[in-house]
Design a protein around this motif. Structure first.
Motif: not given
Lengths: 140, 83, 140, 83
Positions: A12, A14, A36, A48, A83, A87, A91, A93, C20
């Protein structure tokens, strides 16, 4: 080059990590773009995305792209991460982070870099809906 | 000479393999290789029309007829959708 | 409006918090801009910045600015935070985060919002050098 | 009527106060107030030339001669440098 960091990873992503990677005492601005997985495409519910990469070439192309950013704009540091694998909705990518002394450079560089990434880096996504799946194609 | 071919995304699914080694005669170029690939996987014919290719991790067009040498790696690159 | 979040705070700003805050299942893109104290200005070493705000009006102007973003672009959520008090080298003074279904909207909105913030929000910074201090003025 | 005046940044440092209440006669407008402020703080004269103003948290220009009423809040706004 130590002012460029690129990775293709199944972990993942961050945002804090990439903002820290481009931190620089001479930077007055840090701009980021995060792609995302969203929950719909043309009205259909997306469950997904699965991303697949030609990993060594994708990494090479990301590094070329980051170098081009440093050639085109006066920036401090560039980080690009993509990524691969599954995903889920919400989340990230892809994350692009650029630091620069002044704001315009990093803002323009991030915008250019995500457009260029979509056009030139060998990565593919398959969208999974409730009733099937399809390989996407980026528009020009 | 031996050429390693990599398939990705839709081309991988249609070919049913991730990678494969092709044997070509001396002097073969990319167009010869692509003809062999389609001969081995007739179902790829229409998919290949939407693809570009990479020779040792650099993009090439099929019509460029790049000369191949033993150990080269050719990747079938369907329309990109990263990001 | 629950799709807008603005604050003027003396606490350190954390990028993760604002990313967030703009997370949204319909968002395919999150763009951010972070203004950071850099270590120099016109060759002089900067030690710190002190930010001062007309806080209630600054907050009102930030909220107006966030609303304008939602009027000008098709975006999901907007978060804007400005720090006041002492901001050391490497620390963020302002963070803008915008989420949108598609990438162009959030990229353009963030760029516009930081330019507009500098032109219209009643906040001032004083730069501290080794040999003195000066109130800055944003250029047009 | 009483008008609250707020000073920020350089105008705060030169005036030596954060805020102050001025007493004005009925019918006074912003230009009258600004004349009183400079009379109270002659050192502010040159600084004020670079400032704009806010009346109840909305920007006004001195030449707009906005009418004032009891309890209004006027802020001296030096050139902005947020961000």
């Amino acid at each position: 080059m130590k002012n460029i960091f690129c990775e293709v990873t199944s972990d993942p992503l961050d945002i804090s990590r990439y903002v820290e990677l481009v931190a620089d005492p001479g930077a007055g601005a840090i701009s980021t773009f995060t792609g995302v997985t969203r929950n719909n495409f043309q009205g259909k519910t997306v469950i997904k995305l699965d991303y697949e990469a030609y990993t060594p070439m994708a990494l090479k192309k990301l590094q070329e792209l980051a170098h081009q950013v440093t050639n085109k704009w006066s920036v401090c540091k560039v980080a690009i991460a993509h990524r691969v694998g599954t995903v889920l909705v919400g989340e990230p990518s892809v994350i692009i982070a650029v630091s620069s002394a002044h704001r315009r450079e990093s803002l323009e560089a991030v915008h250019w870099a995500i457009d260029e990434l979509k056009a030139s880096v060998p990565i593919w996504k398959k969208e999974f809906f409730e009733d099937g799946s399809v390989w996407k194609e980026n528009e020009e | 000479m031996q050429i390693k071919v990599l398939y990705f995304a839709k081309s991988r699914e249609v070919a049913g393999v991730n990678e494969q080694t092709f044997e070509l005669g001396d002097g073969a170029h990319t167009e010869d290789l692509l003809a062999q690939i389609i001969a081995a996987h007739p179902a790829l014919d229409s998919v290949m029309k939407t693809c570009v290719f990479a020779l040792n991790q650099e993009y090439v067009r099929p019509q460029d007829k790049e000369a191949l040498k033993d150990g080269d790696e050719v990747a079938i690159i369907p329309p990109l959708s990263g990001g």
